[in-house]
Enzyme design. Structure first.
Site, mmCIF file in Angstrom:
data_model
loop_
_atom_site.group_PDB
_atom_site.id
_atom_site.type_symbol
_atom_site.label_atom_id
_atom_site.label_comp_id
_atom_site.label_asym_id
_atom_site.label_seq_id
_atom_site.Cartn_x
_atom_site.Cartn_y
_atom_site.Cartn_z
ATOM 1 C CB CYS A 294 -0.416 -13.292 -43.189
ATOM 2 S SG CYS A 294 1.330 -13.895 -42.995
ATOM 3 C CG HIS B 205 0.282 -11.521 -39.312
ATOM 4 N ND1 HIS B 205 -0.542 -12.294 -40.131
ATOM 5 C CD2 HIS B 205 -0.718 -10.306 -39.157
ATOM 6 C CE1 HIS B 205 -1.833 -11.703 -40.614
ATOM 7 N NE2 HIS B 205 -1.879 -10.545 -39.793
ATOM 8 C CG ASP C 213 -4.578 -8.593 -41.034
ATOM 9 O OD1 ASP C 213 -4.319 -9.231 -41.984
ATOM 10 O OD2 ASP C 213 -4.299 -9.094 -39.657
#
Lengths: 666, 319
Positions: free
Chosen positions: A416, A460, A476
């Site tokens: 991430c 994250h 995202d």
């Protein structure tokens, strides 16, 4: 100076082993926070003393002991530069226990050790107030009570099981008092004194900077970050983004939060829509001031304590979170900022270090030239992640100076933070204001408690871009590469072959269930026992019909309840004693008879003198009353020792003893 | 302890004292000046226990055993224990009979109602245990057959003080089989003078009349077990036992078997004293001889073994 008898008594290995076990067990919870030499000293002292008892090793004499005492005192002082505070105080206490054990010669020494053990056990609550610790603590309080009873005996030790039952009864008698104090003792908001955040030490958590590779550690950590109890229907995984630190500053390698004064002042007027989500978060201590919430928090409890930063992050205003922290939040999942941002703010979110990542800049510039809208650029960027042979892995190869260039065009492996970082750089290079948001995503539903557990491995990072007319929009990029990680809410780590312990256990149902059950017990413990503070107390008392009692009134109530409970206990205990005494009505009558004889100058009955012998002695010293004395003795023997010692025998004895008057001239 | 309260008193024996006092009187005529010891011996016999006498040679141990047998009309045997004594010398031996081609068991001296095992600690442990096991089981097993010992079966064993040379100490588990241990000791000056003046007592033993039938003895033995034990008395006995275990005065406390022996002996004493239930005084009377061979003083406690019992009695209050 102790008598030889006492000295012999404690030399029995059994007693020494009991005392050693309690000394070690009571200090055990403190070991992790102490320098290694403190428990080491205790173990050496125990081994030495036991060796002395068993193999006749020489024990240190008085002079050596004094030197030891000074040396260890200085060592503690040297280690901590103080003897105050939890750690130094505990270290000093354990050092003293070690030396006391080494020099223990009498039963009294051992009893002193037991009392210190109680204190150490109590102090271990300052180290850890978890469920497991409390179980350990309660069992050791019991064991210490057993040891106290055993070591207090003058003769040889009795059976451990019987003594354990006796100790259990004693603790049960104390239980109501404990409960009353727990429920009614006036509660102060926050801890009475600053308990250092030992819990958070060495524990992973988010930080206020992000460089490539930082979150790897978190990705494999099974520690719980927080637990969430949704009051209504929980939102889907695409909305479970728990906002933490917002990183707007990039120096070419590391993203960081704004320093003071760097963040432009920005007051957004938000337009909220969608159904509000209300939930309670039980945050584990992490030694930071951040408080996690779903976008976009509107209302929250403890509002004097928590405020919202301009970039929507909630932070605690005063202290960092060093013990479990509970709060309730209501969030709106959809929001819009209609007002455009001013130029200064736009500039701020477009800054990139000069000369870094030339290839990425070039790519972004090309997109900007070819595209008509920001949306299109975002779609372009996501499509290269999706289609460009990118892999999600927690063990990516290292990156060079131009992190985004290396990642986008060479390694193409990362997780991430790599995606969020590279995506944000691309956006800024393309002229779209963007920032990295870190936090947690998803969570595991515990069906036993109907709440979510968010682990450190749920950490994250994602991106927020500013779109005029819409405001900050969450993008995202990781979802483009590893949609599983996002849609399931649990990591897609299995693709990289590197798994956390928890992930490894997920496949075994009973282990998974046991872990969840344990977590549920732990959560309730934290919520209702550790979390029993002024608010819960007030709620409980209101339920009992008392609204907002003054603390003094509360203290008086606690005192009154204590007195009442003590009185009840006393009544109960005296009743059970009397019940056994009632059987021996004959004995009491005989004692009355003995008193009468004593007044008539008969030497009192020695405790070991049999009643029959005593009666004969009395007869011979009071020959005038011999007949009555014999009759009473015979009646007593009959009532107490013979098969038909029933009521008639007792009443006969009662009459005889009442009529007996040896003081009168016969 | 509800069961103990249900026990009935000495059924079938109108007045045990009337039966026993003449026996004591007759014995006292033979063993002069040892009234208490004789009473204890008799109590031991009534409680179906075996008696151990630790004493110097020549103080009348043999005479006592012989007199007991005579006065109660019991068959009497004596085994002199020596270091070369074999178990077969005690329990008997199987002999091959050529005329009918079979083995025949020849009963050893143990098959008697009153056995005097003299100087038991001079024999090897093997021979000792042959006797001691038979004492416990009240039967003998030889070559696969079991032979019951006669009833009543009463062993009077003597042992020399353990300090003497050439003795094998009795193991604790075996010495536990003796209900009581007594010591006769030297007679007092008056009694000794009488002894010296009247000559050998053994001839007097031969002239003794039987004063108690075997049936009466068995009845008395049965009655002993029915002497009432009240809760209060059991409390007292338990306090005594607890003291032996907790005071630290002894290496080990009294075992449950020892505690049972104490109760049984006290019941016999109470029966002889004519009490309807066991009194604390009955327990106190038998306690020294019941515990003296069972309890070893803890190291460093220099207690005269004879004073041990009294020390326990003094330490525990009668409630």
């Amino acid at each position: 100076m102790a008598s030889n008898v006492e000295r012999d008594l404690i030399e029995t290995p059994e007693r020494l082993v009991w005392a050693a076990g309690i000394a070690i067990g009571a200090s055990l919870p403190h070991w992790p926070i102490l320098p290694i030499w403190v428990p080491g000293l205790l173990l050496v002292a125990v081994a030495w003393r036991l060796g002395a008892a068993r193999f006749g090793w020489p024990l240190p004499n008085m002079l050596v002991r004094i030197v030891f005492a000074f040396a260890s005192f200085s060592a503690v002082l040297f280690q901590y530069q103080t003897i105050n505070g939890l750690e130094a105080g505990t270290a000093l206490l354990i050092v003293m226990v070690a030396l006391k054990y080494l020099e223990s010669k009498t039963a009294r020494d051992q009893l002193v050790l037991m009392i210190i053990a109680y204190f150490l056990l109590f102090a271990s609550l300052l180290v850890d107030r978890g469920f497991l610790m409390v179980i350990y603590l309660l069992s050791f309080v019991w064991l210490t009570t057993v040891a106290l009873l055993q070591l207090g005996r003058r003769g040889s030790l009795l059976g451990t099981v019987d003594t354990a039952k006796q100790a259990g009864r004693l603790l049960l008698h104390a239980m109501p008092i404990m409960l009353i104090l727990f429920v009614l003792f006036p509660r102060l908001p926050g801890p009475l004194w600053g308990i250092p955040g030992i819990n958070s030490m060495g524990r992973s958590g988010l930080s206020d900077t992000m460089s490539p590779g930082d979150l790897t550690e978190l990705g494999l950590s099974d520690d719980v970050a927080f637990r969430v109890d949704f009051y209504d229907i929980p939102p889907g995984p695409d909305r479970l983004y728990w906002r933490g630190p917002v990183l707007s500053n990039f120096n070419g390698r590391t993203w960081s939060t704004d320093g003071p004064g760097m963040r432009p002042n920005m007051v957004d007027t938000l337009e909220l829509s969608g159904d509000p989500i209300s939930y309670r978060v039980m945050l584990e201590p992490h030694d930071r001031r951040w408080v996690f919430a779903l976008d976009i928090p509107v209302e929250w409890t403890a509002d004097r304590d928590i405020r919202m930063e301009s970039h929507y992050q909630l932070v605690r205003t005063r202290r960092s979170i060093r013990s479990n922290f509970d709060y309730e939040v209501t969030s709106y999942p959809e929001y819009r900022a209609r007002e455009p941002i001013n130029e200064r703010v736009r500039e701020y979110y477009l800054r990139l270090p000069a000369d870094s990542n030339p290839r990425s800049r070039e790519l972004a510039a090309r997109w900007r030239a070819d595209s008509s809208s920001d949306r299109e650029i975002i779609a372009n960027a996501l499509s290269i992640f999706r289609e460009g042979q990118f892999f999600y892995t927690l063990t990516p190869p290292p990156l060079g100076a131009n992190t985004a260039d290396d990642f986008l065009f060479q390694t193409r492996e990362g997780f991430c933070e790599h995606y969020a970082s590279a995506f944000t750089i691309l956006m800024r290079a393309a002229g779209i204001p963007a920032r990295v948001v870190t936090g947690y995503h998803g969570g595991e539903l515990n069906p036993l408690g109907e709440y979510y557990i968010v682990y450190q491995s749920n950490a994250h990072a994602w991106t927020e871009v500013w779109l005029d007319g819409e405001g900050w929009v969450r993008v995202d990029p990781t979802a483009a590469v590893a949609p599983d990680r996002i849609s399931s809410g649990i990591s897609g780590r299995s693709v990289v072959g590197e798994q956390s312990r928890r992930a490894a256990f997920q496949g075994i149902p009973w282990i998974r269930n046991a872990l969840l059950a344990w977590d549920a017990a732990h959560t309730y413990w934290n919520a209702w026992v550790i979390g029993y503070g002024p608010e819960l107390q007030r709620a409980l008392l209101e339920a009992l019909g008392m609204s907002r009692p003054h603390w003094a009134k509360l203290a008086a109530l606690a005192a009154a309840a204590l007195v009442a409970i003590s009185a009840l206990l006393t009544l109960y205990l005296s009743w059970s004693f009397r019940r056994s005494a009632r059987r021996d009505q004959a004995l009491r009558l005989f004692e009355r008879f003995s008193h009468k004889l004593e007044r008539a100058k008969v030497a009192p009955r020695a405790s070991s003198e049999g009643p029959f012998d005593y009666g004969q002695r009395a007869s011979s010293s009071l020959p005038d009353h011999a007949k009555e004395i014999d009759a009473i003795t015979r009646a007593y023997m009959k009532a107490r020792y013979e098969p038909n010692g029933d009521k008639t025998a007792i009443s006969e004895l009662t009459g005889l003893v009442r009529a007996f008057d040896p003081a009168a001239a016969g | 302890m509800a069961t103990t309260t249900l026990r009935t008193a000495t059924s079938g024996i109108d007045d045990p004292g009337r039966l026993i006092e003449p026996v004591l009187e007759a014995l006292n005529h033979i063993i002069v000046g040892k009234r208490e010891e004789l009473r204890l011996s008799l109590a031991c016999l009534l409680a179906r226990g075996h008696l151990l006498i630790e004493d110097l040679p020549g103080v009348g141990k043999t005479t006592l055993a012989h007199a007991l047998a005579k006065v109660m009309d019991l068959s009497y045997q004596r085994i002199q224990f020596t270091s070369d004594l074999l178990p077969a010398d005690v329990i008997g031996v199987s002999i091959f009979r050529r005329d009918n081609g079979q083995f025949e068991f020849h009963k050893g001296p143990i098959f008697s109602q009153l056995l005097l095992a003299d100087e038991i600690n001079r024999a090897t442990p093997k021979a000792q245990s042959a006797l001691l096991e038979a004492m416990e089981e009240r039967q003998v097993t030889a070559d696969g057959s079991t032979y019951a010992l006669p009833t009543p079966f009463f062993v009077v064993a003597t042992r020399n003080p353990t300090q003497q040379i050439g003795t094998f100490p009795l193991p604790e588990s075996q010495i536990d089989r003796f209900l009581m241990q007594i010591t006769l000791g030297y007679p007092g000056p008056t009694e000794e003078r009488e002894l010296l003046a009247n000559g050998d007592r053994r001839t007097l033993v031969d002239e003794m009349d039987s004063l108690l039938s075997v049936d009466a003895l068995l009845n008395l033995q049965a009655a002993v077990e029915n002497v009432h034990l009240s809760d209060a008395l059991l409390d007292y006995v338990q306090a005594l036992i607890a003291h032996t275990r907790e005071s630290g005065e002894f290496v080990q406390g009294l075992s449950p078997r020892g505690a049972l022996a104490l109760i049984r002996a006290a019941q016999a004493w109470a029966l002889m004293a004519g009490h309807d239930g066991v009194y604390p005084e009955d327990v106190q009377a038998v306690l020294p001889s019941v515990i003296v061979h069972r309890l070893d003083p803890a190291q460093g406690r220099d207690i005269d073994p004879a004073g041990t019992g009294q020390a326990i009695i003094d330490a525990v209050p009668v409630t």
